[in-house]
Design a protein around this motif. Structure first.
Motif, short mmCIF file in Angstrom:
data_model
loop_
_atom_site.label_atom_id
_atom_site.label_comp_id
_atom_site.label_asym_id
_atom_site.label_seq_id
_atom_site.Cartn_x
_atom_site.Cartn_y
_atom_site.Cartn_z
N PRO A 1 -96.64 30.68 -10.10
CA PRO A 1 -95.48 31.66 -10.14
C PRO A 1 -95.89 32.37 -11.70
CG PRO A 1 -94.82 29.38 -10.73
CD PRO A 1 -96.09 29.50 -10.13
N LYS A 2 -95.47 33.59 -11.77
CA LYS A 2 -95.50 34.28 -12.91
C LYS A 2 -94.44 34.08 -13.80
CE LYS A 2 -98.24 38.24 -11.19
NZ LYS A 2 -98.36 39.77 -10.70
N TYR A 3 -93.29 33.44 -13.37
CA TYR A 3 -92.14 33.01 -14.32
C TYR A 3 -91.45 32.02 -13.48
CZ TYR A 3 -89.99 36.52 -11.38
OH TYR A 3 -89.41 37.45 -10.13
N ARG A 4 -90.60 31.22 -14.36
CA ARG A 4 -90.06 30.20 -13.56
C ARG A 4 -88.39 30.81 -13.28
NH1 ARG A 4 -87.42 24.68 -16.63
NH2 ARG A 4 -86.50 24.23 -15.06
N VAL A 5 -87.82 30.26 -12.36
CA VAL A 5 -86.58 30.83 -11.65
C VAL A 5 -85.66 29.33 -11.80
CG1 VAL A 5 -85.17 31.35 -9.92
CG2 VAL A 5 -87.32 32.45 -10.25
N SER A 6 -84.80 29.58 -12.61
CA SER A 6 -83.85 28.23 -12.83
C SER A 6 -82.48 28.29 -12.52
CB SER A 6 -84.05 28.01 -14.14
OG SER A 6 -83.64 28.88 -15.33
#
Length: 347
Positions: free
Chosen positions: A165-170
């Motif tokens: 993933p290019k960024y984290r979803v939290s």
């Protein structure tokens, strides 16, 4: 003096109502204790939106003797048996999915409760019971909400594991529920109280999504179809459609579904490149059709040389009076009039 009249029927009704409420309140929902997750929190909330379990008490335990006393058990017990209202999914032999069209994601306790009680829950949330509407929403809500809960709980990734993933979803619902669990170094929080909070936020999310789908998304389907059917009156290419309703009308999902249809409408939907619609400020927008209704890749973005320009600079570049802006990513632009937006689309 005469005694006041006895309203027997009224008193009987009140008595029977009280008895019914007491009977309902003695119903018991069982689920596991310890760390809680999004699926059983939502499952319990949904059960509270049914007539049978609306006033049911919730007991969190793994004690088999206590669970055997429950009227319904979710997410614990290693049994899936609707006839005895046991809805667990952790047993090795469990393979149940929502229906024959959903073969990837096995159900969690949320999906199991939704599968068996979902239509009643939807009707209760919306306050209406039109069968055809509920039937459509039943699958829409599973696809647009419940399956996410099932997939996360069962460890189903949205994309292949070799693609980082290019960024984290939290901020997913599962993440928010997880953060409500008492932490390893905080003994002040009461787990059952935290579980009630988890039920509340999952239920709030589901209620908002159901109302959005039922009151906003579903009624828009006919308007999107009509716009596709009348596309040639907008532009002879057939690749531009106009919605006369404001920009809040959700068209992407409906246009995508029309693409799967046989015949003229399905073919036209596949060729659509731009959608025009009025904005809240009295102007008009031109938006590029995405390849995927939830993705960012476009079928045909607005020209590179227009992107990031505004007002007079954009009008000078395009030769169209009344331009307002084109987004730097080329997915949307604005103009003062429908005619100006249409001229941009034709270019």
């Amino acid at each position: 003096p005469r005694s006041p009249p006895v309203h027997f029927a009224s008193n009987l009704h009140a008595f029977m109502t009280t008895v019914a409420k007491k009977a309902r309140s003695t119903m018991k929902i069982g689920t596991h204790d310890g760390a809680f997750h999004c699926d059983e929190a939502l499952a319990c909330w949904m059960l509270h939106r049914t007539e049978q379990y609306r006033h049911a008490d919730i007991t969190r335990t793994r004690n088999p003797e206590i669970l055997a006393q429950m009227d319904i058990v979710v997410d614990v017990g290693a049994v899936y048996d609707p006839s005895t209202h046991r809805y667990d999914h952790h047993q090795k032999e469990f393979t149940t999915t929502f229906d024959g069209g959903h073969t990837t994601t096995k159900l969690s306790s949320a999906g199991l409760v939704y599968k068996h009680f979902g239509k009643e829950v939807l009707a209760d949330i919306l306050g209406r019971k039109e069968e055809a509407e509920i039937e459509k929403l039943y699958t829409m809500v599973y696809d647009g909400f419940i399956e996410e809960i099932d997939a996360v709980d069962n460890g189903v990734s949205r994309y292949p594991p070799d693609i980082p993933p290019k960024y984290r979803v939290s901020t997913t619902l599962a993440d928010r529920v997880s953060r409500l669990n008492p932490s390893w170094n905080d003994n002040a929080l009461v787990p059952d109280e935290q579980f009630r909070k988890a039920m509340a936020i999952t239920g709030e999310e589901m209620e908002a999504i159901v109302k959005q789908m039922g009151n906003v998304v579903l009624p828009a389907a006919a308007l999107v179809r009509k716009a596709v059917e009348h596309r040639l009156s907008v532009d002879g290419s057939g690749k531009v459609m106009a919605l006369e309703e404001s920009g809040g009308l959700p068209w992407k999902e409906h246009l995508s579904k029309l693409e799967s249809e046989e015949g003229e409408v399905g073919l036209a939907a596949k060729e659509m490149e731009y959608v025009l619609y009025p904005d809240s400020g009295g102007g008009w927008r031109i938006q590029a059709v995405p390849l995927n209704p939830r993705g960012f890749e476009l079928r045909k973005g607005l020209p590179e040389e227009w992107r990031g320009l505004r007002d007079e600079a954009l009008s000078a570049k395009t030769g169209v009076e009344g331009c307002v802006f084109v987004h730097a990513n080329g997915f949307i632009g604005g103009a003062k009039t429908k005619d100006a937006a249409l001229k941009l689309a034709k270019m």
